[in-house]
Design a protein around this motif. Sequence first.
Motif, PDB file in Angstrom:
ATOM      1  N   ARG A   9       0.869  -1.178   0.000  1.00 53.25           N
ATOM      2  CA  ARG A   9       0.000   0.000   0.000  1.00 53.25           C
ATOM      3  C   ARG A   9       0.904   1.226   0.000  1.00 53.25           C
ATOM      4  O   ARG A   9       1.729   1.381   0.891  1.00 53.25           O
ATOM      5  CB  ARG A   9      -0.876   0.015   1.240  1.00 53.25           C
ATOM      6  N   PRO A  10       0.733   2.139  -0.988  1.00 54.75           N
ATOM      7  CA  PRO A  10       1.567   3.351  -1.021  1.00 54.75           C
ATOM      8  C   PRO A  10       1.396   4.166   0.247  1.00 54.75           C
ATOM      9  O   PRO A  10       0.347   4.134   0.890  1.00 54.75           O
ATOM     10  CB  PRO A  10       1.049   4.117  -2.241  1.00 54.75           C
ATOM     11  N   ALA A  11       2.432   4.935   0.586  1.00 55.34           N
ATOM     12  CA  ALA A  11       2.424   5.729   1.823  1.00 55.34           C
ATOM     13  C   ALA A  11       1.261   6.702   1.877  1.00 55.34           C
ATOM     14  O   ALA A  11       0.704   6.968   2.916  1.00 55.34           O
ATOM     15  CB  ALA A  11       3.749   6.487   1.971  1.00 55.34           C
ATOM     16  N   GLY A  12       0.860   7.263   0.762  1.00 53.37           N
ATOM     17  CA  GLY A  12      -0.245   8.226   0.732  1.00 53.37           C
ATOM     18  C   GLY A  12      -1.585   7.595   1.037  1.00 53.37           C
ATOM     19  O   GLY A  12      -2.545   8.256   1.367  1.00 53.37           O
ATOM     20  N   ASP A  13      -1.664   6.249   0.963  1.00 50.96           N
ATOM     21  CA  ASP A  13      -2.929   5.572   1.230  1.00 50.96           C
ATOM     22  C   ASP A  13      -3.044   5.108   2.670  1.00 50.96           C
ATOM     23  O   ASP A  13      -4.004   4.462   3.037  1.00 50.96           O
ATOM     24  CB  ASP A  13      -3.079   4.356   0.306  1.00 50.96           C
ATOM     25  N   ALA A  14      -2.055   5.387   3.499  1.00 51.42           N
ATOM     26  CA  ALA A  14      -2.097   4.939   4.888  1.00 51.42           C
ATOM     27  C   ALA A  14      -3.346   5.487   5.557  1.00 51.42           C
ATOM     28  O   ALA A  14      -3.648   6.657   5.477  1.00 51.42           O
ATOM     29  CB  ALA A  14      -0.854   5.399   5.630  1.00 51.42           C
ATOM     30  N   GLY A  15      -4.045   4.626   6.240  1.00 52.23           N
ATOM     31  CA  GLY A  15      -5.244   5.049   6.946  1.00 52.23           C
ATOM     32  C   GLY A  15      -6.497   4.997   6.102  1.00 52.23           C
ATOM     33  O   GLY A  15      -7.584   5.046   6.613  1.00 52.23           O
ATOM     34  N   LYS A  16      -6.393   4.902   4.791  1.00 49.80           N
ATOM     35  CA  LYS A  16      -7.587   4.847   3.946  1.00 49.80           C
ATOM     36  C   LYS A  16      -8.153   3.437   4.024  1.00 49.80           C
ATOM     37  O   LYS A  16      -7.469   2.466   3.760  1.00 49.80           O
ATOM     38  CB  LYS A  16      -7.255   5.186   2.493  1.00 49.80           C
ATOM     39  N   ASP A  18      -8.815   1.837   6.611  1.00 48.18           N
ATOM     40  CA  ASP A  18      -8.535   1.181   7.877  1.00 48.18           C
ATOM     41  C   ASP A  18      -9.714   1.413   8.796  1.00 48.18           C
ATOM     42  O   ASP A  18     -10.031   2.529   9.152  1.00 48.18           O
ATOM     43  CB  ASP A  18      -7.276   1.772   8.528  1.00 48.18           C
ATOM     44  N   THR A  19     -10.344   0.352   9.204  1.00 50.16           N
ATOM     45  CA  THR A  19     -11.468   0.494  10.112  1.00 50.16           C
ATOM     46  C   THR A  19     -11.110   0.042  11.504  1.00 50.16           C
ATOM     47  O   THR A  19     -11.731   0.454  12.467  1.00 50.16           O
ATOM     48  CB  THR A  19     -12.676  -0.334   9.613  1.00 50.16           C
ATOM     49  N   GLY A  20     -10.062  -0.750  11.642  1.00 51.93           N
ATOM     50  CA  GLY A  20      -9.716  -1.300  12.936  1.00 51.93           C
ATOM     51  C   GLY A  20      -8.960  -0.333  13.827  1.00 51.93           C
ATOM     52  O   GLY A  20      -9.286  -0.161  14.982  1.00 51.93           O
ATOM     53  N   LYS A  21      -7.923   0.315  13.351  1.00 52.00           N
ATOM     54  CA  LYS A  21      -7.032   1.105  14.199  1.00 52.00           C
ATOM     55  C   LYS A  21      -7.268   2.608  14.114  1.00 52.00           C
ATOM     56  O   LYS A  21      -6.673   3.342  14.872  1.00 52.00           O
ATOM     57  CB  LYS A  21      -5.588   0.809  13.813  1.00 52.00           C
ATOM     58  N   GLY A  22      -8.060   3.081  13.239  1.00 53.19           N
ATOM     59  CA  GLY A  22      -8.238   4.523  13.070  1.00 53.19           C
ATOM     60  C   GLY A  22      -7.206   5.085  12.120  1.00 53.19           C
ATOM     61  O   GLY A  22      -7.446   6.038  11.431  1.00 53.19           O
ATOM     62  N   GLY A  23      -6.033   4.489  12.073  1.00 55.02           N
ATOM     63  CA  GLY A  23      -5.035   4.812  11.068  1.00 55.02           C
ATOM     64  C   GLY A  23      -4.247   6.066  11.366  1.00 55.02           C
ATOM     65  O   GLY A  23      -4.717   7.000  11.995  1.00 55.02           O
ATOM     66  N   TRP A  24      -3.014   6.041  10.922  1.00 56.40           N
ATOM     67  CA  TRP A  24      -2.123   7.187  11.057  1.00 56.40           C
ATOM     68  C   TRP A  24      -2.634   8.353  10.234  1.00 56.40           C
ATOM     69  O   TRP A  24      -2.560   9.494  10.643  1.00 56.40           O
ATOM     70  CB  TRP A  24      -0.726   6.753  10.598  1.00 56.40           C
ATOM     71  N   ALA A  26      -5.728   9.170   9.523  1.00 61.40           N
ATOM     72  CA  ALA A  26      -6.889   9.812  10.147  1.00 61.40           C
ATOM     73  C   ALA A  26      -6.441  10.832  11.194  1.00 61.40           C
ATOM     74  O   ALA A  26      -7.011  11.917  11.300  1.00 61.40           O
ATOM     75  CB  ALA A  26      -7.797   8.765  10.778  1.00 61.40           C
ATOM     76  N   GLY A  27      -5.400  10.517  11.942  1.00 63.29           N
ATOM     77  CA  GLY A  27      -4.876  11.454  12.934  1.00 63.29           C
ATOM     78  C   GLY A  27      -4.309  12.698  12.279  1.00 63.29           C
ATOM     79  O   GLY A  27      -4.504  13.808  12.760  1.00 63.29           O
ATOM     80  N   ARG A  28      -3.606  12.503  11.169  1.00 62.05           N
ATOM     81  CA  ARG A  28      -3.057  13.656  10.440  1.00 62.05           C
ATOM     82  C   ARG A  28      -4.178  14.518   9.873  1.00 62.05           C
ATOM     83  O   ARG A  28      -4.084  15.736   9.877  1.00 62.05           O
ATOM     84  CB  ARG A  28      -2.143  13.186   9.316  1.00 62.05           C
ATOM     85  N   ARG A  29      -5.216  13.879   9.366  1.00 65.87           N
ATOM     86  CA  ARG A  29      -6.348  14.648   8.822  1.00 65.87           C
ATOM     87  C   ARG A  29      -7.033  15.451   9.923  1.00 65.87           C
ATOM     88  O   ARG A  29      -7.417  16.597   9.719  1.00 65.87           O
ATOM     89  CB  ARG A  29      -7.330  13.730   8.107  1.00 65.87           C
ATOM     90  N   ARG A  30      -7.190  14.853  11.115  1.00 68.92           N
ATOM     91  CA  ARG A  30      -7.808  15.582  12.235  1.00 68.92           C
ATOM     92  C   ARG A  30      -6.939  16.762  12.661  1.00 68.92           C
ATOM     93  O   ARG A  30      -7.442  17.851  12.929  1.00 68.92           O
ATOM     94  CB  ARG A  30      -8.055  14.647  13.413  1.00 68.92           C
TER      95      ARG A  30
END
Length: 194
Positions: A9-16, A18-24, A26-30
């Motif tokens: 998975r490319p780095a830019g897709d991290a967290g997309k 992801d339903t289990g952990k909330g994802g890295w 998602a934290g950056r977007r918040r």
Amino acid sequence: MTETVTQYRPAGDAGKGDTGKGGWGAGRRRAKAARDAEFTAFVEAAGTRLRRSAYLMCRDWHLAQDLAQQTFAKMYAAWPRLRTGTNLEAYSRKVLMNLIFDQRRRRSASEVVVAELPDHAGRADGSPELRLALVEALARLSVEDQAVLVLRHAEDHSIETVAMILGVSESVVKMRTARALTRLRALLGDDLDD
């Protein structure tokens, strides 16, 4: 023995997705949404003041709007480092004044922008016409003198604050203020007495 296959998975897709952990991601977007909300609140609080100051310096509402927008664009680019520990009001004025100085250097010194040609007929009560005469006289001063008068008298800043915004000493602010007021009084002449 079972083999596990990991999907790339490319780095830019991290967290997309992801339903289990909330994802890295998602934290950056918040965090970005929170920074953007802070910046939006600052723009809403400072926008009118910056446009007014720019107008007093250039006498063109459209150019004043453009200069205010350029100020906000420059501040947004540096917002992550500005948002804490920086006097945002002073910083925004400094950016605006630098943009005005740059714009003035590019524009012919003899060009004066006015939205409408003034009518020099007699004045009934003096206030709107006096304001117009004051703005016209202000435009005839050097851009540095205009900046000092707008910051000191239109925005009511202290000598120390004006010195910090313009990057000059307090004695330079005092000297420019006295010289600019004397010149402004001479330019207004009879208009000031009415």
